[in-house]
Design an enzyme around this catalytic site. Structure first.
Site, short mmCIF file in Angstrom:
data_model
loop_
_atom_site.label_atom_id
_atom_site.label_comp_id
_atom_site.label_asym_id
_atom_site.label_seq_id
_atom_site.Cartn_x
_atom_site.Cartn_y
_atom_site.Cartn_z
NE ARG A 23 -4.15 -1.90 0.04
CZ ARG A 23 -5.15 -1.93 0.81
NH1 ARG A 23 -5.48 -0.92 1.70
NH2 ARG A 23 -6.25 -2.84 0.51
NE ARG A 27 -7.71 5.64 2.51
CZ ARG A 27 -8.48 4.97 3.23
NH1 ARG A 27 -9.39 5.45 3.47
NH2 ARG A 27 -8.20 3.36 3.52
NE ARG A 36 -9.59 7.59 -2.68
CZ ARG A 36 -10.91 7.86 -2.19
NH1 ARG A 36 -10.78 9.22 -1.75
NH2 ARG A 36 -11.68 7.00 -1.68
CG ASP A 73 -8.93 -3.19 -4.63
OD1 ASP A 73 -8.47 -2.34 -3.74
OD2 ASP A 73 -9.74 -4.04 -4.39
CE1 TYR A 150 -12.89 -7.71 1.34
CE2 TYR A 150 -11.30 -9.40 0.59
CZ TYR A 150 -11.87 -8.34 1.36
OH TYR A 150 -10.61 -7.78 2.40
O1 1CP Z 1 0.21 0.95 -3.27
C1 1CP Z 1 -0.31 -0.49 -3.43
O2 1CP Z 1 -0.15 -1.64 -2.60
C2 1CP Z 1 -1.23 -0.88 -4.54
C3 1CP Z 1 -2.42 -0.78 -4.62
C4 1CP Z 1 -3.53 -1.92 -3.82
C5 1CP Z 1 -3.23 -3.40 -3.75
C6 1CP Z 1 -1.93 -4.25 -3.87
C7 1CP Z 1 -4.69 -1.35 -3.63
C8 1CP Z 1 -5.16 -0.27 -3.62
N1 1CP Z 1 -5.24 -2.36 -2.82
C9 1CP Z 1 -4.44 -3.72 -2.96
C10 1CP Z 1 -4.75 -5.14 -2.72
C11 1CP Z 1 -6.13 -5.43 -1.79
N2 1CP Z 1 -7.26 -4.72 -1.97
C12 1CP Z 1 -5.86 -6.33 -0.65
C13 1CP Z 1 -4.86 -7.30 -0.66
C14 1CP Z 1 -3.92 -6.71 0.37
C15 1CP Z 1 -4.38 -6.33 1.67
O3 1CP Z 1 -4.74 -7.32 2.40
O4 1CP Z 1 -4.16 -5.29 2.19
C16 1CP Z 1 -7.55 -6.40 -0.27
C17 1CP Z 1 -7.88 -7.42 0.86
C18 1CP Z 1 -8.03 -5.27 -1.12
C19 1CP Z 1 -9.52 -5.09 -0.82
C20 1CP Z 1 -9.75 -3.64 -0.45
N3 1CP Z 1 -9.64 -2.56 -1.35
C21 1CP Z 1 -9.93 -3.12 0.94
C22 1CP Z 1 -9.90 -3.97 2.35
C23 1CP Z 1 -11.26 -4.13 2.54
C24 1CP Z 1 -11.75 -4.97 3.59
O5 1CP Z 1 -12.68 -4.45 4.57
O6 1CP Z 1 -11.11 -5.85 3.86
C25 1CP Z 1 -9.75 -1.61 0.88
C26 1CP Z 1 -10.14 -0.74 1.96
C27 1CP Z 1 -9.76 -1.35 -0.54
C28 1CP Z 1 -9.57 -0.01 -1.02
C29 1CP Z 1 -8.24 0.30 -1.68
N4 1CP Z 1 -7.35 -0.30 -2.52
C30 1CP Z 1 -6.09 0.29 -2.62
C31 1CP Z 1 -6.34 1.62 -1.89
C32 1CP Z 1 -5.18 2.44 -1.92
C33 1CP Z 1 -7.45 1.38 -1.35
C34 1CP Z 1 -8.30 2.72 -0.29
C35 1CP Z 1 -9.05 3.66 -1.20
C36 1CP Z 1 -8.86 4.93 -1.21
O7 1CP Z 1 -8.22 5.29 -1.55
O8 1CP Z 1 -9.91 5.17 -0.24
#
Ligand code: 1CP
Length: 344
Positions: A23, A27, A36, A73, A150
């Site tokens: 990540r 943010r 964003r 994502d 999911y």
């Molecule tokens: O910088 C990076 O790492 C690249 C981008 C990236 C990656 C590799 C994002 C952007 N998401 C992911 C993978 C991801 N997404 C995973 C696997 C890794 C982990 O466990 O963290 C998972 C489970 C998700 C699903 C997801 N997407 C969640 C989790 C939800 C939950 O309740 O379980 C969330 C909050 C997101 C949104 C998201 N994805 C990425 C970002 C930066 C965000 C936040 C969105 C925003 O900008 O508001």
């Protein structure tokens, strides 16, 4: 000179481990929030190749990480398969749910995913021309089990209860979903590699809730199939597997799946990883993300301890899980400077 991340993935023990951060675009960075806002919302950012390229590059410019990870994502693949996907501000993702066989028949065929995902491949192509020569480009997808949790629940769940329930009550539907996700993940990652991804990572964030035979069937076996298919099509492509919170399940994961690197979370100790996991190949991890919030001497001593513990084999330094939005970018700088200082 070959890129440091690729050298570590090939099994080389480097004097200073290369570093990137899960990540790393996100943010906690003001420049991410600005881009964003320009995109409008998170999904529009993912599907806009120019802006997704920009946010991928931001942490490279600011910190000089050794790898960039494609900004996308894990939930884009279910969307490409026909699931509805939206994000609720302050809460997280929501999807249409799969509760039985009819949920599966509504999904599209594997060959149809590329229409939705073509902007993602364009982002990869942009990045492969835009990154500094020493920076490795990582593509990624979710592991079938994690993505299925999911798709079944329609949202993130603390214990993956709905997915475990479907597995228990309608094993055929559950396994058909895992098989569909395994096959479509191979196609998705293969296109990312064709577009210029030099490494791929499979995120199994919820692997820890699979126990015993379930862990073998639904975490290990899909990772093995995906890795084997990608390596057959793209000889030499390195694969990082992240079966988060696998605990004892980390032992033997390289050998059982063919992954070049196993990423470990911070619930396991670096010394334990050095003894039980690193002898099988490169490991990635495992600083607790909270140090990016708290910083200070505890951060410095933890970085040194992990580096030292894993110094006798191939290691890519990273966090144990993603950085959180309340992190301080100065602590990221401190982590990198501490890692790259000459060993004391
Ligand atoms: O910088 C990076 O790492 C690249 C981008 C990236 C990656 C590799 C994002 C952007 N998401 C992911 C993978 C991801 N997404 C995973 C696997 C890794 C982990 O466990 O963290 C998972 C489970 C998700 C699903 C997801 N997407 C969640 C989790 C939800 C939950 O309740 O379980 C969330 C909050 C997101 C949104 C998201 N994805 C990425 C970002 C930066 C965000 C936040 C969105 C925003 O900008 O508001």
């Amino acid at each position: 000179m070959t890129k440091t991340i690729l050298r570590a993935l090939a099994g080389e023990t480097l004097p200073t481990p290369p570093i990137w951060m899960m990540r790393q675009a996100g943010r906690y960075l003001p420049e991410y929030k600005a881009t964003r806002a320009e995109a409008g919302d998170f999904l529009s950012l993912c599907y806009n190749p120019d802006l997704a390229t920009e946010v991928t590059l931001q942490p490279i410019r600011r910190f000089g990480f050794d790898a960039a990870i494609l900004f996308a994502d894990i939930l884009l693949l279910p969307q490409a398969l026909g699931a509805d996907l939206w994000f609720v501000t302050g809460e997280g993702p929501r999807l249409s749910t799969i509760t039985g066989p009819e949920g599966l028949t509504k999904l599209k065929g594997i060959d149809d995913i590329h229409e939705t995902l073509s902007p993602i491949y364009q982002t990869v192509r942009n990045l492969s021309g835009a990154l500094p020569a020493e920076t490795t480009l990582i593509g990624f997808a979710g592991a079938p089990w994690t993505v299925a949790t999911y798709m079944i629940a329609g949202q993130g769940t603390p214990d993956q209860g709905p997915a475990h329930a479907l597995k228990a009550e309608d094993r055929a539907t559950f396994e058909a979903l895992i098989d569909l996700l395994t096959a479509s993940t191979i196609e998705y990652l293969s296109k990312q590699i064709e577009a210029g991804a030099e490494v791929v990572k499979i995120f199994d964030s919820w692997a820890g809730s699979l126990k015993g035979e379930d862990f073998s069937k639904y975490a290990l076996e899909p990772a093995r199939e995906i890795t084997a298919a990608l390596k057959a099509r793209h000889p030499g492509i390195p694969v990082i597997a992240f079966p988060r919170e696998a605990g004892e399940g980390y032992i033997g994961f390289h050998a059982a799946t063919g992954a070049d690197c196993v990423a470990v979370d911070n619930s396991v100790d670096a010394e334990w990883v050095a003894e039980h996991v690193q002898p099988d190949g490169c490991v990635q991890g495992n600083l607790a993300s909270r140090h990016m919030v708290t910083g200070g001497d505890a951060l410095v001593s933890e970085v040194r301890r992990i580096r030292q513990a894993l110094s006798k084999g191939p290691h890519i330094f990273n966090l144990g899980h993603g950085i959180t939005p309340d992190a301080d970018p100065d602590n990221v700088t401190l982590m990198i400077e501490t890692l790259r200082e000459t060993q004391k």
